[in-house]
Design a protein around this motif. Structure first.
Motif, PDB file in Angstrom:
ATOM      1  N   GLY A   1       0.828  -1.202   0.000  1.00 41.54           N
ATOM      2  CA  GLY A   1       0.000   0.000   0.000  1.00 41.54           C
ATOM      3  C   GLY A   1       0.857   1.244   0.000  1.00 41.54           C
ATOM      4  O   GLY A   1       2.076   1.161   0.210  1.00 41.54           O
ATOM      5  N   PRO A   2       0.241   2.401  -0.225  1.00 41.37           N
ATOM      6  CA  PRO A   2       0.994   3.650  -0.288  1.00 41.37           C
ATOM      7  C   PRO A   2       1.396   4.168   1.093  1.00 41.37           C
ATOM      8  O   PRO A   2       0.949   3.640   2.116  1.00 41.37           O
ATOM      9  CB  PRO A   2       0.004   4.620  -0.949  1.00 41.37           C
ATOM     10  N   ALA A   3       2.235   5.207   1.092  1.00 38.71           N
ATOM     11  CA  ALA A   3       2.695   5.818   2.337  1.00 38.71           C
ATOM     12  C   ALA A   3       1.521   6.286   3.182  1.00 38.71           C
ATOM     13  O   ALA A   3       0.588   6.895   2.665  1.00 38.71           O
ATOM     14  CB  ALA A   3       3.598   7.012   2.018  1.00 38.71           C
ATOM     15  N   GLY A   4       1.560   5.993   4.467  1.00 41.38           N
ATOM     16  CA  GLY A   4       0.538   6.495   5.381  1.00 41.38           C
ATOM     17  C   GLY A   4      -0.771   5.718   5.339  1.00 41.38           C
ATOM     18  O   GLY A   4      -1.756   6.138   5.944  1.00 41.38           O
ATOM     19  N   SER A   5      -0.782   4.566   4.668  1.00 43.24           N
ATOM     20  CA  SER A   5      -2.031   3.794   4.594  1.00 43.24           C
ATOM     21  C   SER A   5      -2.259   2.992   5.873  1.00 43.24           C
ATOM     22  O   SER A   5      -3.308   2.379   6.045  1.00 43.24           O
ATOM     23  CB  SER A   5      -1.989   2.845   3.389  1.00 43.24           C
ATOM     24  N   GLY A   6      -1.244   2.995   6.753  1.00 42.83           N
ATOM     25  CA  GLY A   6      -1.376   2.247   8.004  1.00 42.83           C
ATOM     26  C   GLY A   6      -0.710   0.882   7.938  1.00 42.83           C
ATOM     27  O   GLY A   6      -0.797   0.107   8.880  1.00 42.83           O
ATOM     28  N   LYS A   7      -0.012   0.612   6.840  1.00 41.27           N
ATOM     29  CA  LYS A   7       0.665  -0.685   6.641  1.00 41.27           C
ATOM     30  C   LYS A   7       1.553  -1.091   7.802  1.00 41.27           C
ATOM     31  O   LYS A   7       1.481  -2.216   8.257  1.00 41.27           O
ATOM     32  CB  LYS A   7       1.647  -0.630   5.464  1.00 41.27           C
ATOM     33  N   SER A   8       2.417  -0.138   8.214  1.00 45.82           N
ATOM     34  CA  SER A   8       3.422  -0.513   9.220  1.00 45.82           C
ATOM     35  C   SER A   8       2.773  -0.908  10.535  1.00 45.82           C
ATOM     36  O   SER A   8       3.110  -1.937  11.115  1.00 45.82           O
ATOM     37  CB  SER A   8       4.396   0.632   9.468  1.00 45.82           C
ATOM     38  N   THR A   9       1.806  -0.089  10.979  1.00 44.43           N
ATOM     39  CA  THR A   9       1.126  -0.386  12.238  1.00 44.43           C
ATOM     40  C   THR A   9       0.395  -1.720  12.128  1.00 44.43           C
ATOM     41  O   THR A   9       0.502  -2.577  13.006  1.00 44.43           O
ATOM     42  CB  THR A   9       0.111   0.737  12.552  1.00 44.43           C
ATOM     43  N   VAL A  10      -0.333  -1.888  11.026  1.00 40.40           N
ATOM     44  CA  VAL A  10      -1.113  -3.114  10.845  1.00 40.40           C
ATOM     45  C   VAL A  10      -0.184  -4.325  10.750  1.00 40.40           C
ATOM     46  O   VAL A  10      -0.420  -5.354  11.400  1.00 40.40           O
ATOM     47  CB  VAL A  10      -2.013  -3.001   9.583  1.00 40.40           C
ATOM     48  N   ALA A  11       0.903  -4.201   9.977  1.00 41.86           N
ATOM     49  CA  ALA A  11       1.818  -5.342   9.808  1.00 41.86           C
ATOM     50  C   ALA A  11       2.449  -5.718  11.147  1.00 41.86           C
ATOM     51  O   ALA A  11       2.554  -6.903  11.481  1.00 41.86           O
ATOM     52  CB  ALA A  11       2.899  -4.998   8.782  1.00 41.86           C
ATOM     53  N   ARG A  12       2.843  -4.701  11.921  1.00 48.09           N
ATOM     54  CA  ARG A  12       3.477  -4.971  13.218  1.00 48.09           C
ATOM     55  C   ARG A  12       2.510  -5.683  14.165  1.00 48.09           C
ATOM     56  O   ARG A  12       2.828  -6.708  14.765  1.00 48.09           O
ATOM     57  CB  ARG A  12       3.961  -3.656  13.836  1.00 48.09           C
ATOM     58  N   MET A  13       1.281  -5.150  14.240  1.00 54.47           N
ATOM     59  CA  MET A  13       0.292  -5.735  15.148  1.00 54.47           C
ATOM     60  C   MET A  13      -0.111  -7.139  14.709  1.00 54.47           C
ATOM     61  O   MET A  13      -0.271  -8.048  15.516  1.00 54.47           O
ATOM     62  CB  MET A  13      -0.958  -4.839  15.210  1.00 54.47           C
ATOM     63  N   LEU A  14      -0.257  -7.290  13.397  1.00 56.22           N
ATOM     64  CA  LEU A  14      -0.675  -8.587  12.853  1.00 56.22           C
ATOM     65  C   LEU A  14       0.390  -9.660  13.113  1.00 56.22           C
ATOM     66  O   LEU A  14       0.074 -10.793  13.499  1.00 56.22           O
ATOM     67  CB  LEU A  14      -0.920  -8.435  11.345  1.00 56.22           C
ATOM     68  N   ALA A  15       1.664  -9.264  12.908  1.00 58.92           N
ATOM     69  CA  ALA A  15       2.761 -10.214  13.126  1.00 58.92           C
ATOM     70  C   ALA A  15       2.761 -10.684  14.578  1.00 58.92           C
ATOM     71  O   ALA A  15       2.901 -11.867  14.862  1.00 58.92           O
ATOM     72  CB  ALA A  15       4.095  -9.563  12.769  1.00 58.92           C
ATOM     73  N   ARG A  16       2.562  -9.727  15.497  1.00 64.65           N
ATOM     74  CA  ARG A  16       2.551 -10.082  16.919  1.00 64.65           C
ATOM     75  C   ARG A  16       1.377 -11.002  17.217  1.00 64.65           C
ATOM     76  O   ARG A  16       1.500 -12.010  17.900  1.00 64.65           O
ATOM     77  CB  ARG A  16       2.478  -8.816  17.766  1.00 64.65           C
ATOM     78  N   ARG A  17       0.238 -10.631  16.681  1.00 64.54           N
ATOM     79  CA  ARG A  17      -0.986 -11.391  16.938  1.00 64.54           C
ATOM     80  C   ARG A  17      -0.874 -12.838  16.463  1.00 64.54           C
ATOM     81  O   ARG A  17      -1.328 -13.766  17.117  1.00 64.54           O
ATOM     82  CB  ARG A  17      -2.125 -10.671  16.200  1.00 64.54           C
ATOM     83  N   LEU A  18      -0.246 -13.030  15.286  1.00 64.75           N
ATOM     84  CA  LEU A  18      -0.188 -14.368  14.704  1.00 64.75           C
ATOM     85  C   LEU A  18       1.127 -15.099  14.994  1.00 64.75           C
ATOM     86  O   LEU A  18       1.349 -16.205  14.508  1.00 64.75           O
ATOM     87  CB  LEU A  18      -0.400 -14.285  13.185  1.00 64.75           C
ATOM     88  N   GLY A  19       2.017 -14.427  15.741  1.00 67.74           N
ATOM     89  CA  GLY A  19       3.309 -15.057  16.058  1.00 67.74           C
ATOM     90  C   GLY A  19       4.198 -15.190  14.841  1.00 67.74           C
ATOM     91  O   GLY A  19       4.952 -16.160  14.698  1.00 67.74           O
TER      92      GLY A  19
END
Ligand code: DC
Length: 225
Positions: free
Chosen positions: A11-29
């Motif tokens: 996704g483009p800059a500022g779409s929330g990718k980084s926050t979502v990817a970080r949280m998702l990775a933690r959530r799913l191990g």
């Protein structure tokens, strides 16, 4: 081969990718791989060495002698970026790097090297949430789930402004909208790996959603098979 789960978040800059990817990775191990941080680290090195950002050959030569590593941070933090062993996680977020990184990311020879390193990471690490621009289309075309996250330019500029403020940078909103639009234009129109959703990507507009809600939606899809 050991079982692996690859999730691509583009996704483009500022779409929330980084926050979502970080949280998702933690959530799913899973491990979080921020491919943009790698382009940023190389850009930081180019700026420090005074390399002409219009000189493609010089940038490829620089990339060849550059060692960038990502390490998953402990204690709940995000991934950390190392340039020749130096922790540059904060330095790569500077406005100067943000303004210059598209020039580095558009060079085909640079991208070739980056894609090779990124595939190696996914293969070695097994389960990853990899975020970027070309994860679903180029780096991991056989990822099990591909998400293309987007949001309106104004919403994205507001989010970026908040992020920058938290890091101590005060930047005018109007200027951020312009920079984001210009960066999008460069990223979408470049001949190599332009910023477009993979045909099989799930496009999510995060404009009216919190990061938690987006993570919830993706987790439900992953766990629901
Ligand atoms: O996601 P970000 O803002 O940290 O990305 C920085 C820059 O790198 C941005 O101009 C897009 C580019 N990029 C890319 O071309 N391919 C990727 N896989 C990741 C980032």
């Amino acid at each position: 081969m050991r079982p692996r789960l690859w999730i691509a978040i583009d996704g483009p800059a500022g779409s929330g990718k980084s926050t979502v990817a970080r949280m998702l990775a933690r959530r799913l191990g899973l491990l979080h791989v921020d491919t943009g941080a790698m382009y940023r680290a190389l850009t930081l090195k180019a700026l420090r060495e005074g390399v002409d950002l219009q000189d493609e050959e010089a940038l490829v030569e620089l990339a060849r002698r550059t060692h960038i590593t990502l390490t998953p941070a402990c204690s709940g933090g995000g991934v950390r970026v190392f340039l020749e062993g130096e922790d540059v996680t904060e330095a790569v977020r500077s406005p100067e790097v943000s303004r210059s990184v598209s020039l580095v990311a558009r060079v085909p020879g640079v991208r070739e090297l980056m894609v090779r390193w990124q595939r190696e990471m996914a293969a070695q690490w097994g389960g990853v949430v990899m975020e970027g621009r070309d994860v679903g289309t180029v780096i991991l075309p056989d990822a099990q789930l591909k998400v293309f996250l987007t949001a309106s330019p104004e919403e994205r500029a507001r989010r970026r402004q908040q992020d920058l403020l938290a890091q101590g940078y005060r930047v005018d909103l109007e200027r951020l909208v312009q920079e984001i639009s210009e960066r999008d234009r460069l990223d979408r129109s470049r001949p190599v790996a332009p910023l477009v959703p993979a045909p099989d990507a799930w496009v999510i507009d995060s404009s009216g959603l919190t990061a938690e809600e987006v993570v919830e939606m993706i987790t439900a899809r992953v766990l629901g098979g």
